[in-house]
Structure formats: C-alpha cells, structure tokens
Design an enzyme around this catalytic site. Structure first.
Site, PDB file in Angstrom:
ATOM      1  N   SER A  86       0.832  -1.212   0.000  1.00  0.00           N
ATOM      2  CA  SER A  86       0.000   0.000   0.000  1.00  0.00           C
ATOM      3  C   SER A  86       0.860   1.254   0.000  1.00  0.00           C
ATOM      4  CB  SER A  86      -0.879  -0.017   1.258  1.00  0.00           C
ATOM      5  OG  SER A  86      -1.373   1.263   1.532  1.00  0.00           O
ATOM      6  N   TYR A  94      -2.650  -0.466  10.419  1.00  0.00           N
ATOM      7  CA  TYR A  94      -2.862  -1.144   9.117  1.00  0.00           C
ATOM      8  C   TYR A  94      -1.639  -0.883   8.234  1.00  0.00           C
ATOM      9  CZ  TYR A  94      -4.056  -1.176   4.192  1.00  0.00           C
ATOM     10  OH  TYR A  94      -4.004  -1.355   2.826  1.00  0.00           O
ATOM     11  N   LYS A  97       1.656  -3.386   6.706  1.00  0.00           N
ATOM     12  CA  LYS A  97       2.126  -3.462   5.314  1.00  0.00           C
ATOM     13  C   LYS A  97       3.649  -3.219   5.264  1.00  0.00           C
ATOM     14  CE  LYS A  97      -1.872  -4.138   3.235  1.00  0.00           C
ATOM     15  NZ  LYS A  97      -2.173  -5.413   2.550  1.00  0.00           N
TER      16      LYS A  97
HETATM   17  C1  WQD Z   1      -9.644   9.761   0.198  1.00  0.00           C
HETATM   18  C2  WQD Z   1      -9.933  11.259   0.342  1.00  0.00           C
HETATM   19  C3  WQD Z   1     -10.426  11.909   2.596  1.00  0.00           C
HETATM   20  C4  WQD Z   1     -14.251   9.752   2.869  1.00  0.00           C
HETATM   21  C5  WQD Z   1      -6.949   4.991   2.002  1.00  0.00           C
HETATM   22  C6  WQD Z   1      -6.485   4.096   3.111  1.00  0.00           C
HETATM   23  C7  WQD Z   1      -6.457   2.707   2.716  1.00  0.00           C
HETATM   24  C8  WQD Z   1      -5.776   2.533   1.398  1.00  0.00           C
HETATM   25  C9  WQD Z   1      -6.388   3.427   0.352  1.00  0.00           C
HETATM   26  C10 WQD Z   1      -4.935   0.451   0.660  1.00  0.00           C
HETATM   27  C11 WQD Z   1      -9.288  11.865   1.588  1.00  0.00           C
HETATM   28  C12 WQD Z   1     -11.637  12.136   1.682  1.00  0.00           C
HETATM   29  C13 WQD Z   1     -13.043  10.257   2.418  1.00  0.00           C
HETATM   30  C14 WQD Z   1     -15.338  10.643   3.108  1.00  0.00           C
HETATM   31  C15 WQD Z   1     -13.958  12.483   2.424  1.00  0.00           C
HETATM   32  N1  WQD Z   1      -5.968   1.234   0.923  1.00  0.00           N
HETATM   33  N2  WQD Z   1     -12.902  11.607   2.205  1.00  0.00           N
HETATM   34  N3  WQD Z   1     -15.141  11.990   2.876  1.00  0.00           N
HETATM   35  O1  WQD Z   1      -7.441   8.179   3.193  1.00  0.00           O
HETATM   36  O2  WQD Z   1      -6.364   8.247   0.881  1.00  0.00           O
HETATM   37  O3  WQD Z   1      -6.377   6.208   2.181  1.00  0.00           O
HETATM   38  O4  WQD Z   1      -6.506   4.664   0.729  1.00  0.00           O
HETATM   39  O5  WQD Z   1      -3.904   0.550   1.211  1.00  0.00           O
HETATM   40  O6  WQD Z   1      -7.800   2.249   2.597  1.00  0.00           O
HETATM   41  O7  WQD Z   1      -5.163   4.445   3.471  1.00  0.00           O
HETATM   42  O8  WQD Z   1      -8.516   7.107   1.180  1.00  0.00           O
HETATM   43  O9  WQD Z   1     -10.831   7.004   0.397  1.00  0.00           O
HETATM   44  O10 WQD Z   1     -10.391   7.190   2.913  1.00  0.00           O
HETATM   45  O11 WQD Z   1      -9.963   9.150   1.446  1.00  0.00           O
HETATM   46  O12 WQD Z   1     -13.826  13.705   2.216  1.00  0.00           O
HETATM   47  O13 WQD Z   1     -16.461  10.247   3.517  1.00  0.00           O
HETATM   48  O14 WQD Z   1     -11.334  11.436   0.506  1.00  0.00           O
HETATM   49  O15 WQD Z   1     -10.291  12.990   3.513  1.00  0.00           O
HETATM   50  O16 WQD Z   1      -8.889  13.195   1.266  1.00  0.00           O
HETATM   51  P1  WQD Z   1      -7.154   7.536   1.893  1.00  0.00           P
HETATM   52  P2  WQD Z   1      -9.999   7.541   1.527  1.00  0.00           P
END
Ligand code: WQD
Length: 333
Positions: free
Chosen positions: A124, A149, A153
């Site tokens: 990841s 998590y 990784k």
């Molecule tokens: C993306 C953007 C949030 C939800 C995840 C995890 C992990 C990884 C993939 C594999 C951010 C914003 C989110 C919401 C929002 N998987 N958001 N409202 O945080 O980049 O990381 O990526 O390893 O699952 O690390 O992904 O989809 O949670 O958030 O505004 O209801 O969307 O603040 O900017 P993230 P995410």
C-alpha cells in the site's frame, strides 16, 4: 502458471483473479470470507467462463492451508488476505498485527515446505507515511506510518525482503496500491464492503443510490487545488492488470522488487464528486466537515518504474471508474 490467490474473493483479489484466468493462468482461491462473499466465485465464472477452485480457509490456519498446498503444485502465490480498515486498525492494533502478520508468516512457512518460490504481495502507498514530495517514488523514504494497518504493510515488506535473502531462489514482489476505485465493466464485481465503508468512493456510491443523504467532505482548507484532499485514484481493473504484469518480475535477477500502482495523477475530493456527477448525470449532495485525523493533503504516485519494468500503463479514466462504480452499486440494490 498455477497460482494460489489468498483473499481472492475480495475487491482487488476478485478483479485480479479475472485478469489471471483471462490470461490463461490456473487459479485457486483461499478466503475466510470475513469481508467478502462466496457468490463472487460464480460471478468470476460468469465473466471468464471458468470457475476457480475455492477453499474457505483462514490463512492463519496452517493445518487447513497446508491441505491446499498438499493438493496443488503452485508456481506462485498472490497474497491479498488481510484486514484493511485504517480506522479499525487504530482501535484494534493487536487484531491487525496478529491477523496480517501471522497469516503472512504461515503462508511463507508453507511456501518453503512445499517449495513454492514466488510471492506477489498486496502492499500500500500508506507505507510512505506522510510523504512531503510529490509524485511519490519507490525509493522515497518509508515509515512514520500513521496507523497500524499501514504498519503491518511496512512490516510485511520487510519480512519479504528478509525471507528472500535467506532463501536463495525465492522471489517476492510488493505492489504499493494508491487509491483503488471503480468496478468491473460487467457490473458483476465491485467494492461491496461487508462493514461500513472506509473509503471515499463507496461513500459517494451510497449517496448516489440513496443509502446516504449526503457526503461529508473531510476538510476544504488543505493546500491543494480546491482545498480538499488530493489522491491518486486508479481503476481496480487497471490495478488488477498490474498484478498480471508483475508476474514477470519473478524472472528478474533481483529477488525483491516493489512498485507503485496508481495513475500518476492527483484528483481532489471535489473533482471526484464532480466527475461522478458528470459520468452518471446525477447530483451528489455534500457538506464540508472537519478534517479527518491522520489525513494528509496530497498523495499521488510516480509510476515510471512499473511502466518501464512491467509495462504497466493504466487505461481507464476517472470518469469511467465513476461510471462503473455507479452501475455496479445500482445493480446491488
Ligand atoms: C480519500 C480522500 C479523505 C471519505 C486509504 C487508506 C487505505 C488505502 C487506500 C490500501 C481523503 C476524503 C473520504 C469521506 C472524504 N488502501 N474523504 N469523505 O485516506 O487516501 O487512504 O486509501 O492501502 O484504505 O489508506 O482514502 O478514500 O479514505 O480518502 O472527504 O467520507 O477522501 O479525507 O482526502 P485515503 P480515503
């Protein structure tokens, strides 16, 4: 090749199984179905006309997993099985360390016992912690991970490096995913987390089909194009294809290889919402809420290494991913 896929009924696992079968590989899936559904096997058959062998096995259960190794001579393992909810990992760190590390150690011990020399690991972008410089390159510093998590990784990547150093002839490849989105164009496979969604796209999809009233945008005061978080959203089919291409790394001289899998482009939360609205001709109501703890402003990949060494070149656009996600979610109603 005959390939054991752990976690093969999951979101990325199932899409990867489709790509492997379509490329002529023989696939055996083990999964404990803790965050997926057995009906995925039938959907894979509907897409590929081939029904992969499936064993309901917890990868931590060495006796049960050994039986699968006993019945098949595998050429490689693709290891997806693991817990992956960032928020839950903060609440239950021991569960995450026990599950994700134990399952990997058990798998590696059996690979030695049964002389299966190749492993592809679902890593990841979170192993980069809170990177300062964009785009993120594979040689950028790892560590300072912001949740258990991500730390599992990071630890597993280290375990794999030590493992191949100690076992001449064994090869390991880590694929560092950025933000997987979308669904299979057939509408048969997609992201349907059994529990509450963690990531942005499933939340948008739930608003789109009325299961949620509006989306809460986590902060709009970051130093980005429009103040909202920027991420590298990669279509899950492109990501799955990246695994097929990564099999060639087992023939490289280096015993341990690692690659970013993303698109090389950043997209903000508001840009994703607007792309989703445009692709599906609907409105996604949202409110701007507070920042989410642990979030970084911007994260997107440099994918040159995967492009040059593996021939990785993502084909789908953000708009297509939004369309595929919407159509899949609508079919689940
Ligand atoms: C993306 C953007 C949030 C939800 C995840 C995890 C992990 C990884 C993939 C594999 C951010 C914003 C989110 C919401 C929002 N998987 N958001 N409202 O945080 O980049 O990381 O990526 O390893 O699952 O690390 O992904 O989809 O949670 O958030 O505004 O209801 O969307 O603040 O900017 P993230 P995410």
């Amino acid at each position: 090749m005959k390939i054991l896929v752990t976690g093969g009924t999951g979101f990325i696992g199932s899409h990867t199984v489709v790509e492997l079968i379509n490329a002529g590989h023989e696939v055996v899936i083990v999964d404990n179905l803790v965050n997926s559904n057995k009906d995925v096997i039938g959907k894979i058959k509907r897409i590929t006309k081939v029904r992969p062998l499936f064993y309901k096995v917890d990868v931590e259960n060495k006796k049960a997993l050994a039986k699968v190794f006993n019945e098949h001579k595998f050429d490689a393992v693709i290891h997806f099985a693991g817990l992956k909810a960032v928020g839950e990992s903060v609440q239950k760190p021991l569960l995450y360390y026990r599950n994700n590390l134990d399952s990997t150690l058990t798998l590696l011990e059996l690979m030695v016992e049964y002389d299966v020399k190749n492993i592809l690991f679902s890593s990841s972008a979170t192993v980069y912690g809170t990177p300062e410089v964009m785009p993120i390159k594979e040689e950028d510093p790892l560590g300072h991970t912001t949740n258990p998590y991500a730390t599992t990784k990071l630890f597993i990547e280290q375990i794999l490096q030590d493992f191949v150093s100690a076992n001449p002839g064994f090869k390991a490849v880590s694929l560092r995913y950025f933000n997987p989105i979308g669904a299979h164009p057939s509408k048969l496979l997609g992201e349907s987390p059994s529990d509450i969604p963690n990531n942005l796209m499933p939340y948008i999809s739930k608003v789109a089909n009325g299961k949620l009233e509006y989306l809460s945008v986590h902060g709009d005061n970051y130093d980005t194009v429009d103040g909202t978080g920027v991420r590298d959203y990669v279509h899950v089919v492109d990501l799955a294809h990246g695994h097929l291409l990564a099999l060639k790394a087992f023939s490289f001289d280096k015993a341990y290889n690692y690659y970013n899998l993303g698109t090389g482009k950043g997209t903000s939360v508001l840009e994703l919402i607007h792309a989703y609205e445009k692709a599906n001709k609907i409105k996604i109501p949202y409110v701007i809420g507070p920042r989410r703890d642990g979030d970084i402003a911007t994260s997107y990949a440099d994918i040159e290494k995967a492009h040059i060494e593996l021939g990785f070149s993502p084909q789908y656009t953000i708009k297509e991913a939004c369309r595929h996600a919407f159509l899949y979610e609508k079919k689940q109603k």
